[in-house]
Scaffold this motif. Structure first.
Motif, mmCIF file in Angstrom:
data_model
loop_
_atom_site.group_PDB
_atom_site.id
_atom_site.type_symbol
_atom_site.label_atom_id
_atom_site.label_comp_id
_atom_site.label_asym_id
_atom_site.label_seq_id
_atom_site.Cartn_x
_atom_site.Cartn_y
_atom_site.Cartn_z
ATOM 1 N N LEU A 20 18.230 14.878 42.211
ATOM 2 C CA LEU A 20 18.536 13.838 43.193
ATOM 3 C C LEU A 20 18.930 14.450 44.546
ATOM 4 C CD1 LEU A 20 20.544 11.339 40.962
ATOM 5 C CD2 LEU A 20 18.332 10.906 42.061
ATOM 6 N N SER A 21 19.631 15.579 44.503
ATOM 7 C CA SER A 21 20.022 16.218 45.764
ATOM 8 C C SER A 21 18.803 16.668 46.558
ATOM 9 C CB SER A 21 20.957 17.403 45.498
ATOM 10 O OG SER A 21 20.259 18.500 44.963
ATOM 11 N N ASP A 22 17.760 17.118 45.844
ATOM 12 C CA ASP A 22 16.518 17.485 46.531
ATOM 13 C C ASP A 22 15.886 16.274 47.209
ATOM 14 O OD1 ASP A 22 16.728 20.134 45.804
ATOM 15 O OD2 ASP A 22 15.415 19.966 44.065
ATOM 16 N N LEU A 23 15.865 15.160 46.490
ATOM 17 C CA LEU A 23 15.293 13.943 47.069
ATOM 18 C C LEU A 23 16.075 13.484 48.300
ATOM 19 C CD1 LEU A 23 14.484 11.795 43.902
ATOM 20 C CD2 LEU A 23 12.833 12.739 45.527
ATOM 21 N N LEU A 24 17.380 13.522 48.186
ATOM 22 C CA LEU A 24 18.230 13.045 49.275
ATOM 23 C C LEU A 24 18.294 14.020 50.448
ATOM 24 C CD1 LEU A 24 21.115 11.642 47.082
ATOM 25 C CD2 LEU A 24 19.618 10.302 48.551
ATOM 26 N N GLY A 25 18.088 15.302 50.164
ATOM 27 C CA GLY A 25 18.209 16.299 51.215
ATOM 28 C C GLY A 25 16.918 16.723 51.868
ATOM 29 N N PHE A 26 15.800 16.610 51.106
ATOM 30 C CA PHE A 26 14.562 17.181 51.644
ATOM 31 C C PHE A 26 13.324 16.319 51.429
ATOM 32 C CE2 PHE A 26 17.269 20.636 49.993
ATOM 33 C CZ PHE A 26 17.584 21.269 51.183
ATOM 34 N N GLU A 27 13.231 15.703 50.269
ATOM 35 C CA GLU A 27 11.935 15.168 49.838
ATOM 36 C C GLU A 27 11.809 13.654 49.924
ATOM 37 O OE1 GLU A 27 11.662 16.667 45.889
ATOM 38 O OE2 GLU A 27 11.686 18.767 46.512
ATOM 39 N N GLY A 28 12.889 12.924 50.046
ATOM 40 C CA GLY A 28 12.831 11.471 50.020
ATOM 41 C C GLY A 28 12.406 10.870 51.346
ATOM 42 N N ASP A 29 12.111 9.566 51.306
ATOM 43 C CA ASP A 29 11.756 8.857 52.542
ATOM 44 C C ASP A 29 12.979 8.661 53.430
ATOM 45 O OD1 ASP A 29 9.089 8.633 51.760
ATOM 46 O OD2 ASP A 29 9.464 6.780 50.664
ATOM 47 N N LEU A 30 14.143 8.502 52.811
ATOM 48 C CA LEU A 30 15.396 8.346 53.553
ATOM 49 C C LEU A 30 16.282 9.556 53.282
ATOM 50 C CD1 LEU A 30 16.078 4.568 52.874
ATOM 51 C CD2 LEU A 30 15.501 5.598 55.065
ATOM 52 N N VAL A 31 16.214 10.535 54.157
ATOM 53 C CA VAL A 31 16.970 11.778 53.979
ATOM 54 C C VAL A 31 18.386 11.589 54.506
ATOM 55 C CG1 VAL A 31 17.107 14.218 54.590
ATOM 56 C CG2 VAL A 31 14.890 13.191 54.100
ATOM 57 N N ALA A 32 19.379 12.026 53.725
ATOM 58 C CA ALA A 32 20.778 11.891 54.114
ATOM 59 C C ALA A 32 21.138 12.859 55.235
ATOM 60 C CB ALA A 32 21.668 12.140 52.905
ATOM 61 N N ASN A 33 22.205 12.543 55.962
ATOM 62 C CA ASN A 33 22.698 13.453 57.001
ATOM 63 C C ASN A 33 23.253 14.734 56.390
ATOM 64 O OD1 ASN A 33 22.097 11.569 58.988
ATOM 65 N ND2 ASN A 33 24.124 10.654 58.930
ATOM 66 N N ALA A 34 23.873 14.598 55.232
ATOM 67 C CA ALA A 34 24.439 15.752 54.528
ATOM 68 C C ALA A 34 24.509 15.423 53.045
ATOM 69 C CB ALA A 34 25.838 16.081 55.053
ATOM 70 N N VAL A 35 24.294 16.449 52.219
ATOM 71 C CA VAL A 35 24.347 16.277 50.767
ATOM 72 C C VAL A 35 25.234 17.372 50.194
ATOM 73 C CG1 VAL A 35 23.040 16.238 48.604
ATOM 74 C CG2 VAL A 35 22.029 15.277 50.687
ATOM 75 N N SER A 36 26.194 16.982 49.352
ATOM 76 C CA SER A 36 27.088 17.945 48.710
ATOM 77 C C SER A 36 27.095 17.703 47.208
ATOM 78 C CB SER A 36 28.526 17.798 49.235
ATOM 79 O OG SER A 36 28.561 17.955 50.636
ATOM 80 N N ILE A 37 27.255 18.799 46.448
ATOM 81 C CA ILE A 37 27.341 18.720 44.993
ATOM 82 C C ILE A 37 28.627 19.403 44.556
ATOM 83 C CG2 ILE A 37 26.299 19.444 42.804
ATOM 84 C CD1 ILE A 37 23.591 19.343 44.151
ATOM 85 N N PHE A 38 29.362 18.744 43.658
ATOM 86 C CA PHE A 38 30.616 19.287 43.147
ATOM 87 C C PHE A 38 30.611 19.233 41.627
ATOM 88 C CE2 PHE A 38 31.275 16.921 47.067
ATOM 89 C CZ PHE A 38 31.814 17.889 47.908
ATOM 90 N N GLU A 39 31.049 20.309 41.000
ATOM 91 C CA GLU A 39 31.155 20.311 39.547
ATOM 92 C C GLU A 39 32.310 19.402 39.129
ATOM 93 O OE1 GLU A 39 30.705 23.617 36.094
ATOM 94 O OE2 GLU A 39 32.195 24.051 37.620
ATOM 95 N N ASP A 40 32.056 18.530 38.169
ATOM 96 C CA ASP A 40 33.070 17.582 37.711
ATOM 97 C C ASP A 40 33.681 18.015 36.383
ATOM 98 O OD1 ASP A 40 34.225 14.738 38.043
ATOM 99 O OD2 ASP A 40 33.476 14.746 35.985
ATOM 100 N N ASP A 41 32.837 18.370 35.421
ATOM 101 C CA ASP A 41 33.311 18.763 34.093
ATOM 102 C C ASP A 41 32.434 19.898 33.572
ATOM 103 O OD1 ASP A 41 34.013 19.053 31.434
ATOM 104 O OD2 ASP A 41 34.244 16.910 31.078
#
Length: 202
Positions: A20-41
């Protein structure tokens, strides 16, 4: 005054979150301004994803375009109107590199007595608070060279960022130092930091 951005939050399995981060950061039609990933568990390899958008409409359209399983948590919220620079500064501890000590205003009271070369640098738009390995390593090597008795006829900090290394050289050598960067923010920040550290005249 700028309106705080809207964020899509998604919590799910590691592989899915990274896709999903790839889609939101590079590949999607609506690219986000910034994408962050954090380990939860770490035990279940669950991760959190945050994607930032200027408007709620953009965030809603992007979330609607994603294929997300019903068992994966996903929602939109507006970030609070916070002073994020100040918050990030509070998370940056001082950096000790040989006889250099790089710190923000929030750590002024922690400055050890007798520190030879304290360098006051605030976190901001230019690289180089001393926390990155390259800046820290350069300060350590420079200090070693000084301890070995090396002297320098001229000094150039190429790609100076926040000017940390140029300021370190000016403080230690008490001589004129050249600093250069192609980023105007870096040039402005370096000039400000040089004045703050009382080496702008060098």
């Amino acid at each position: 005054m700028a309106v705080p951005p809207y964020a899509i939050y998604i919590r799910g399995p590691k592989a899915q979150i990274f896709d999903l981060s790839d889609l939101l950061g590079f590949e999607g039609d609506l690219v986000a301004n910034a994408v962050s990933i954090f380990e939860d568990d770490p035990d279940t390899e669950t991760f959190n994803l945050q994607a930032l958008f200027d408007t709620k409409e953009e965030a809603e359209a992007c979330l609607k375009s994603l294929t997300i399983p019903t068992d994966v948590e996903a929602f939109i919220t507006q970030l609070p109107d916070e002073d994020w620079v100040s918050l990030s500064q509070r998370g940056l501890p001082p950096v000790e590199a040989g006889r250099f000590w790089v710190y923000g205003a929030h750590d002024t009271d922690k400055l050890p007595d007798g520190t030879p070369w304290p360098i006051h640098i605030e976190a901001g738009p230019a690289f180089g608070t001393g926390h990155h390995g390259t800046t820290h390593g350069c300060l350590l090597i420079f200090d070693d060279l000084l301890k070995a008795g090396d002297r320098f006829g001229s000094v150039l900090d190429l790609g100076c960022g926040a000017g940390t290394l140029a300021i370190a050289a000016a403080l230690a050598l008490k001589q004129k130092v050249q600093a250069s960067d192609i980023d105007q923010d870096a040039v402005d920040v370096t000039l400000e930091n040089a004045g703050q550290n009382k080496v702008a005249h060098l």
